[in-house]
Write a protein that holds these residues in place. Structure first.
Motif, PDB file in Angstrom:
ATOM      1  N   GLU A  48     -10.704 -16.478  13.597  1.00 31.26           N
ATOM      2  CA  GLU A  48      -9.836 -17.779  14.109  1.00 31.26           C
ATOM      3  C   GLU A  48      -9.320 -17.404  15.541  1.00 31.26           C
ATOM      4  N   GLY A  67     -13.930 -22.083   6.836  1.00 37.19           N
ATOM      5  CA  GLY A  67     -12.878 -21.608   7.824  1.00 37.19           C
ATOM      6  C   GLY A  67     -12.977 -22.376   9.102  1.00 37.19           C
ATOM      7  N   GLN A  76      -9.174 -14.880  -1.611  1.00 38.89           N
ATOM      8  CA  GLN A  76      -8.318 -13.456  -0.997  1.00 38.89           C
ATOM      9  C   GLN A  76      -7.530 -13.098  -1.963  1.00 38.89           C
ATOM     10  N   LYS A 128     -11.024 -13.335   8.639  1.00 35.75           N
ATOM     11  CA  LYS A 128     -10.822 -14.611   8.831  1.00 35.75           C
ATOM     12  C   LYS A 128      -9.899 -14.678  10.130  1.00 35.75           C
ATOM     13  N   LYS A 148      -0.880 -11.484  13.368  1.00 39.12           N
ATOM     14  CA  LYS A 148      -1.556 -11.853  12.091  1.00 39.12           C
ATOM     15  C   LYS A 148      -2.048 -10.642  11.200  1.00 39.12           C
ATOM     16  N   ASP A 179       2.465 -20.484   9.303  1.00 39.53           N
ATOM     17  CA  ASP A 179       1.103 -20.544   9.405  1.00 39.53           C
ATOM     18  C   ASP A 179       0.338 -21.183   8.405  1.00 39.53           C
ATOM     19  N   ILE A 202       0.988  -1.284  -0.020  1.00 48.23           N
ATOM     20  CA  ILE A 202       0.033   0.185   0.068  1.00 48.23           C
ATOM     21  C   ILE A 202       1.027   1.188   0.048  1.00 48.23           C
ATOM     22  N   ARG A 216      -5.323 -14.667  -3.832  1.00 48.77           N
ATOM     23  CA  ARG A 216      -4.041 -15.028  -3.919  1.00 48.77           C
ATOM     24  C   ARG A 216      -3.981 -16.034  -4.930  1.00 48.77           C
ATOM     25  N   SER A 245      -1.617  -5.968   7.153  1.00 50.12           N
ATOM     26  CA  SER A 245      -1.843  -4.585   6.927  1.00 50.12           C
ATOM     27  C   SER A 245      -0.366  -4.301   6.338  1.00 50.12           C
ATOM     28  N   SER A 246       0.863  -5.021   6.267  1.00 48.38           N
ATOM     29  CA  SER A 246       1.981  -4.556   5.738  1.00 48.38           C
ATOM     30  C   SER A 246       2.036  -5.046   4.323  1.00 48.38           C
ATOM     31  N   ALA A 271      -9.195 -11.507   4.675  1.00 52.02           N
ATOM     32  CA  ALA A 271      -8.207 -12.026   5.429  1.00 52.02           C
ATOM     33  C   ALA A 271      -8.280 -11.775   6.837  1.00 52.02           C
TER      34      ALA A 271
END
Lengths: 305, 438
Positions: free
Chosen positions: B409, A234, A251, B405, B431, A61, A36, A253, B436-437, B402
């Motif tokens: 979670e 989910g 998402q 989610k 997470k 993860d 961003i 991706r 956000s990055s 995301a």
């Protein structure tokens, strides 16, 4: 001439199989690089990451999530297909006997298979909700749709309910081509019911059964809609590889989504090949057909059903 | 030999469907350009027919507005393109259309939580601020249509939390006013549940199943404790005392038996049923359940026995999250001037009032909530306005899918007792920071 006549098929196959497959593999080698900028706008670009998307499946993860989905997929496939096979066989044996209302039973047994999976997911969701029929009958207070082992059981029950009739009917078709004389001869030789089952019915029905099981295996490995509707997206307890690929593409991706899809494709392909090679499943049914033809020729006067 | 190749063919055919699915997922990604084109100058030019892309409106109210527009604008007709019912599928279609820069989608109907994602990706155009009567709209709805101080969409309808309570039982227990804080609610529960007619009831429920409802309830709990999930830049702020207080309230609710034990499987519908069947005393839900709760045909055992107020806070007044929909303009459509004019017309107060006759969706204009004719039909509107006036949007982040989610979670892990509150919030912070990055 043969090549010319086959060429339309080849073109169609190339379009609907080869191109998507190659494109998915190609896409799985790229990753979206999003960031961003100072004004809050997305800067976007795709970078070639080689096997990076695949390596990510093994670490961190995302890796845990992938392994969990992989384990779930395998677990569901093994449990549901074994249960379906046993139950399907029993159903077929029951349907193969002559009794009143047999055709009615056969038709009614097909109903679960005819119900769309998403709809049966909803039906079972009602059954399994906290104040639903399942808890009522069992006198329990199990939270079937929450995370945990109970949700796995719920998926297995709903899946077996839906697909056991499929195996049952295929196996029944296989049983019906077994000539009555074989059983008569066995009876005269003094073979009991169990002996007849083990030495006549099962060996003769094996080719059909293997094809049915193979189809179910391939189907179960791609399981998506039932856990999605019954338990919900989910939820780690029931997340399968297809659900994971769907979520990744949702998402945006696409790279890792393709990687998941490619892995699932390879997994399905390996299982199919191993199954065909090791157990010799006769997928196209030619062997069986030949056998059946020979039989009917040699015993034209045999009982039809 | 023939048989063998057939075997292979079968395997291939079976796997082909997978490959097709795979390409369907990837086809759009493949055409993603290397860098985003510069922002199209906010010029609204071009008149002509446009498409309005929306989820289904079963009430027919939206269609009436469109018919009225079409009758007066024969050369700038608006056609409706209906999207699937599932929000995920709607978003997917909208995104795919934007990624290939198709000019078929003119005006798009977006869930409020998608605003940031669509704005940051330049899939919707910034609107001229004077184009809309934002002054007479409820602030939170304008806020939810804004990304980084620029208005990107026109608020269409909104939604906020209501706190349903059993007025008959509160009265029986001698409690004059409904609880305003979480502690008052616990006290009230103690008094009411001791009554013989409340035997077997639970105190409170919201939506705690692992889906969007949990994000909503968690956001409200944190906001009601004075915290936030993300700051104005989209950076997470959940590893704080306020967030911990909010999450702990939910965790303790389960631990202390304040919530029904099966509330962890509740979405909006299950909670509604529990309240309607007289199993819970208090319920957090959206306004849409009001109609079935107050049904007098015998289907509801709580008709005329309940009332609504705004949700209680943990330490201060309760803060509702915001639902609802916005209309935005695709930068890829040819007829942007028509699109802007249509949005102005469609979201005008006049049209919003007309739609109230058919639709129960909450308008974004504050004055309609106090209009006596409207209130007579929808007695909960004044309460809803209070709730909306104090409402906060869910996290305004680019990667909302995301983010929600990750929130679900971790919040679910905490309320189901798999993680303690501190760990869950620390993990959530990590997470969300990673997201956000990106």
């Amino acid at each position: 001439m043969a090549a010319l006549l086959l060429s339309p098929t080849a073109v169609v196959l190339a379009l609907v199989i080869a191109y998507p497959l190659i494109s998915a593999i190609h896409q799985s080698l790229y990753a979206d690089q999003t960031g961003i900028d100072a004004d809050g706008f997305v800067t976007e670009g795709e970078t070639f990451v080689g096997l990076g998307n695949y390596l990510n499946l093994l670490t961190g993860d995302a890796g845990d999530r992938f392994l969990n989905a992989f384990a779930n997929t395998t677990f569901f496939t093994l449990t549901t297909v074994s249960l379906e096979t046993i139950l399907g066989l029993i159903l077929a044996l029951a349907m193969n006997r002559a009794f009143r209302g047999r055709s009615f039973l056969r038709a009614s047994i097909l109903i679960p298979w005819a119900v769309p999976t998403a709809v049966s997911g909803l039906l079972w969701r009602w059954i399994f909700q906290s104040d639903g029929i399942a808890n009522n009958l069992l006198g329990s207070e199990i939270l079937w749709t929450a995370e945990g082992a109970a949700s796995k059981i719920a998926v297995i029950v709903a899946e077996v309910w839906k697909t056991a009739p499929f195996i049952g009917l295929l196996v029944l078709a296989g049983m019906q081509v077994i000539p009555e004389e074989v059983y008569e001869a066995a009876k005269i030789d003094g073979a009991g019911w169990w002996r007849q089952l083990g030495s006549i019915t099962l060996p003769l029905v094996k080719p059909t059964l293997l094809v049915a099981v193979l189809f179910r295996l391939l189907d179960a490995l791609r399981m998506f809609d039932l856990p999605f509707v019954l338990i919900g997206p989910g939820k780690d307890s029931v997340e399968t590889l297809s659900m994971l690929a769907w979520d990744e593409s949702n998402q945006l991706r696409y790279g890792s989504a393709s990687a998941f899809a490619v892995i699932l494709f390879l997994y399905v392909a390996v299982v199919a090949v191993v199954f065909v090679k090791v157990l010799g499943a006769d997928v196209t049914g030619t062997k069986e057909l030949r056998l059946a033809r020979k039989k009917t020729r040699s015993q034209k006067a045999g009982p039809a059903s | 030999m023939i048989q063998r190749s057939r075997t292979w063919q079968s395997i291939l055919t079976t796997s082909a469907s997978l490959a097709i699915a795979a390409v369907a997922l990837t086809a759009c990604g493949a055409s993603t350009p290397q860098t985003k084109a510069a922002s199209p100058a906010a010029a609204f030019e071009g008149k002509g027919p446009i498409n309005y892309v929306s989820s289904r409106d079963a009430s027919g109210a939206a269609q009436k507005s469109i018919d009225e527009w079409n009758a007066s604008h024969p050369d700038e007709k608006v056609s409706v393109v209906e999207l699937p019912d599932s929000a995920d599928q709607q978003r997917q279609q909208l995104v795919q259309n934007a990624q290939i820069k198709a000019d078929t989608f003119g005006v798009v109907n977006l869930d409020v939580v998608w605003t940031s994602e669509f704005a940051a990706n330049k899939w919707i155009m910034p609107l001229p601020k004077d184009a809309l009567p934002v002054g007479s709209m409820i602030d939170a709805t304008v806020n939810a249509a804004t990304y980084r101080d620029t208005l990107y969409a026109a608020p269409y309808y909104t939604d906020g939390a209501l706190f349903y309570y059993r007025s008959d039982l509160l009265e029986a227990a001698g409690i004059a006013a409904p609880p305003k804080t979480w502690d008052e609610m616990k006290t009230a529960c103690k008094a009411v549940l001791a009554l013989p007619q409340a035997a077997g009831m639970s105190c409170y429920t919201g939506q705690f199943d692992k889906n969007e409802g949990l994000t909503v309830n968690f956001t409200e709990a944190v906001a009601s404790a004075g915290g936030t999930l993300v700051d104005s830049e989209g950076k997470p702020t959940v590893d704080t005392a306020a967030a911990k207080q909010g999450l702990s309230a939910l965790v303790d609710g389960f631990k202390d038996g304040l919530f029904p034990s099966d509330a962890i499987t509740y979405q909006e519908e299950q909670g509604r049923r529990a309240f309607q069947e007289g199993k819970v005393l208090f319920l957090r839900n959206w306004p849409f359940v009001y109609a079935s709760l107050s049904a007098t045909d015998g289907s509801s055992s709580v008709a005329n026995k309940f009332n609504v107020t705004s949700i209680p806070g943990i330490s201060g007044p309760g803060v509702s999250t915001l639902g609802g929909r916005n209309l935005a303009i695709s930068p890829f459509t040819q007829n942007k001037a028509t699109a802007l004019e249509f949005i102005k017309f469609f979201t005008s107060e006049d049209q919003a009032e007309k739609r109230l006759a058919l639709s129960s969706r909450a308008p974004v204009y504050a004055s309609l909530y106090t209009n006596p004719a409207v209130v007579a039909k929808r007695p909960f509107f004044p309460t809803l306005l209070v709730s909306l006036d104090n409402a906060q949007p869910r996290p305004k982040v680019v990667q909302y899918g995301a983010t929600t989610k990750a929130i679900q979670e971790e919040a679910y892990a905490a309320i189901s007792g798999k993680k303690d509150t501190n760990t869950a919030l620390a993990d959530m912070q990590a997470k969300l920071a990673a997201l956000s990055s990106k």
